[in-house]
Design an enzyme around this catalytic site. Sequence first.
Site, PDB file in Angstrom:
ATOM      1  N   SER A 142      10.301   8.589   1.476  1.00  0.00           N
ATOM      2  CA  SER A 142       9.273   9.183   2.773  1.00  0.00           C
ATOM      3  C   SER A 142       9.433  10.538   2.785  1.00  0.00           C
ATOM      4  CB  SER A 142       9.037   8.322   3.516  1.00  0.00           C
ATOM      5  OG  SER A 142       8.339   8.817   4.872  1.00  0.00           O
ATOM      6  N   TYR A 155      14.801   3.624  10.034  1.00  0.00           N
ATOM      7  CA  TYR A 155      13.547   3.946   9.555  1.00  0.00           C
ATOM      8  C   TYR A 155      13.666   5.294   8.348  1.00  0.00           C
ATOM      9  CZ  TYR A 155       9.398   4.375   6.497  1.00  0.00           C
ATOM     10  OH  TYR A 155       7.984   4.902   5.716  1.00  0.00           O
TER      11      TYR A 155
HETATM   12  P1  NAD Z   1       1.935  -2.023   4.172  1.00  0.00           P
HETATM   13  O1  NAD Z   1       2.644  -3.032   5.324  1.00  0.00           O
HETATM   14  O2  NAD Z   1       0.673  -1.974   3.507  1.00  0.00           O
HETATM   15  O3  NAD Z   1       2.697  -3.245   2.417  1.00  0.00           O
HETATM   16  C1  NAD Z   1       3.873  -3.823   2.905  1.00  0.00           C
HETATM   17  C2  NAD Z   1       4.106  -5.070   1.968  1.00  0.00           C
HETATM   18  O4  NAD Z   1       5.208  -5.157   1.489  1.00  0.00           O
HETATM   19  C3  NAD Z   1       3.266  -6.117   2.420  1.00  0.00           C
HETATM   20  O5  NAD Z   1       2.581  -6.812   1.967  1.00  0.00           O
HETATM   21  C4  NAD Z   1       4.595  -7.120   2.972  1.00  0.00           C
HETATM   22  O6  NAD Z   1       4.426  -8.296   2.474  1.00  0.00           O
HETATM   23  C5  NAD Z   1       5.383  -6.711   2.349  1.00  0.00           C
HETATM   24  N1  NAD Z   1       7.204  -6.899   2.655  1.00  0.00           N
HETATM   25  C6  NAD Z   1       7.919  -6.614   3.973  1.00  0.00           C
HETATM   26  N2  NAD Z   1       8.769  -7.088   3.771  1.00  0.00           N
HETATM   27  C7  NAD Z   1       9.061  -8.196   2.639  1.00  0.00           C
HETATM   28  C8  NAD Z   1      10.121  -8.134   1.842  1.00  0.00           C
HETATM   29  N3  NAD Z   1      11.107  -8.664   2.558  1.00  0.00           N
HETATM   30  N4  NAD Z   1      10.139  -8.461   0.820  1.00  0.00           N
HETATM   31  C9  NAD Z   1       8.981  -8.615  -0.250  1.00  0.00           C
HETATM   32  N5  NAD Z   1       7.890  -7.683   0.236  1.00  0.00           N
HETATM   33  C10 NAD Z   1       8.029  -7.535   1.796  1.00  0.00           C
HETATM   34  O7  NAD Z   1       2.467  -1.087   3.826  1.00  0.00           O
HETATM   35  P2  NAD Z   1       2.793   0.451   2.933  1.00  0.00           P
HETATM   36  O8  NAD Z   1       2.220   1.126   4.369  1.00  0.00           O
HETATM   37  O9  NAD Z   1       2.113   0.379   2.322  1.00  0.00           O
HETATM   38  O10 NAD Z   1       4.402   0.629   2.689  1.00  0.00           O
HETATM   39  C11 NAD Z   1       4.920   0.293   1.492  1.00  0.00           C
HETATM   40  C12 NAD Z   1       5.930   1.478   1.332  1.00  0.00           C
HETATM   41  O11 NAD Z   1       5.358   2.743   1.147  1.00  0.00           O
HETATM   42  C13 NAD Z   1       7.251   0.895   2.338  1.00  0.00           C
HETATM   43  O12 NAD Z   1       8.517   1.572   2.327  1.00  0.00           O
HETATM   44  C14 NAD Z   1       6.789   2.270   3.192  1.00  0.00           C
HETATM   45  O13 NAD Z   1       8.463   2.385   4.349  1.00  0.00           O
HETATM   46  C15 NAD Z   1       6.481   3.201   2.174  1.00  0.00           C
HETATM   47  N6  NAD Z   1       5.898   4.640   3.450  1.00  0.00           N
HETATM   48  C16 NAD Z   1       4.928   4.500   4.208  1.00  0.00           C
HETATM   49  C17 NAD Z   1       4.281   5.084   4.322  1.00  0.00           C
HETATM   50  C18 NAD Z   1       3.077   5.318   5.724  1.00  0.00           C
HETATM   51  O14 NAD Z   1       2.140   6.075   5.766  1.00  0.00           O
HETATM   52  N7  NAD Z   1       2.859   3.940   4.876  1.00  0.00           N
HETATM   53  C19 NAD Z   1       4.319   6.948   4.435  1.00  0.00           C
HETATM   54  C20 NAD Z   1       5.381   7.168   3.412  1.00  0.00           C
HETATM   55  C21 NAD Z   1       6.088   6.041   2.748  1.00  0.00           C
END
Ligand code: NAD
Length: 260
Positions: A142, A155
Amino acid sequence: MSLQGKVALVTGAASGIGEQCARKLAAQGAAVVIADLNLANAQKVAGDIEASGGKALAVSMDVTSEEAVEAGIAQAVSKLGGIDVLVSNAGIQIVNPIENYAFADWKKMLAIHLDGAFLTTKAAIRHMYASGKGGSIIYMGSVHSHEASKLKSAYVTAKHGLLGLARVVAKEGGPRGVRANVVCPGFVRTPLVDKQIPEQAKELGITEAQVVKDVMLKETVDGEFTTVDDVANTVAFLAGFESAALTGQSIVVSHGWFMQ
Ligand code: NAD
């Protein structure tokens, strides 16, 4: 760069960024493993990919459980013949000022983001070594791998930690053809972010519109969210990049929020 003949496992691929990464890798020819806690949604994503001519397998996996990770990766290898690309993406967000941050929440955050990255790497890299072909490991970092924000102690700590893990894996895996990199997105409108907007508004005593404009997108060059497609394109680029010229790096995809 085609991913024809490759197998890619994406954790957290039943939603948001992980889902788009899986769809993109499949569109470029990889057989994809949709690994997620939420098996029903994982099966839906896998079904969609298959319906559009791709190859996909849904696997139930809690990335914090060594047993579940080992079993999911063994299932993927036995059905698809190996693992060439790992996208360690599963993640959640819990925001709170540190004086109110529950220790149980801190441990949960570190378990999903860091234990998950460690366990999936450990299980997948053995197959990358055994195949003699190496592979590409991509961690979902991130901007918070480089920057700090209020309310996000766990985080920010976890996302910084992924940079260290990727660098070690790059050094250990290099001689055997395994590359490791971190993709660092800015804010992307997924369920993870949609949940945070009202929570941050409450904690910071501002409106939801102010959270978006003055907190999330304030430092970008154009006030725009990063998209799931922006992130998936970067992941696909790293997955297909064939040499160790590009390893141990982080690529920031954030509309200029963070410039390195
Ligand atoms: P999201 O909530 O849309 O999806 C996350 C997925 O992870 C879900 O399907 C959930 O069921 C799964 N998950 C959660 N805990 C789990 C576990 N213990 N084992 C297996 N699966 C699990 O979230 P997103 O925004 O797509 O985030 C995905 C990644 O991207 C994360 O690592 C997040 O930190 C990172 N990220 C997101 C953003 C943002 O702005 N959305 C920015 C930077 C980084």
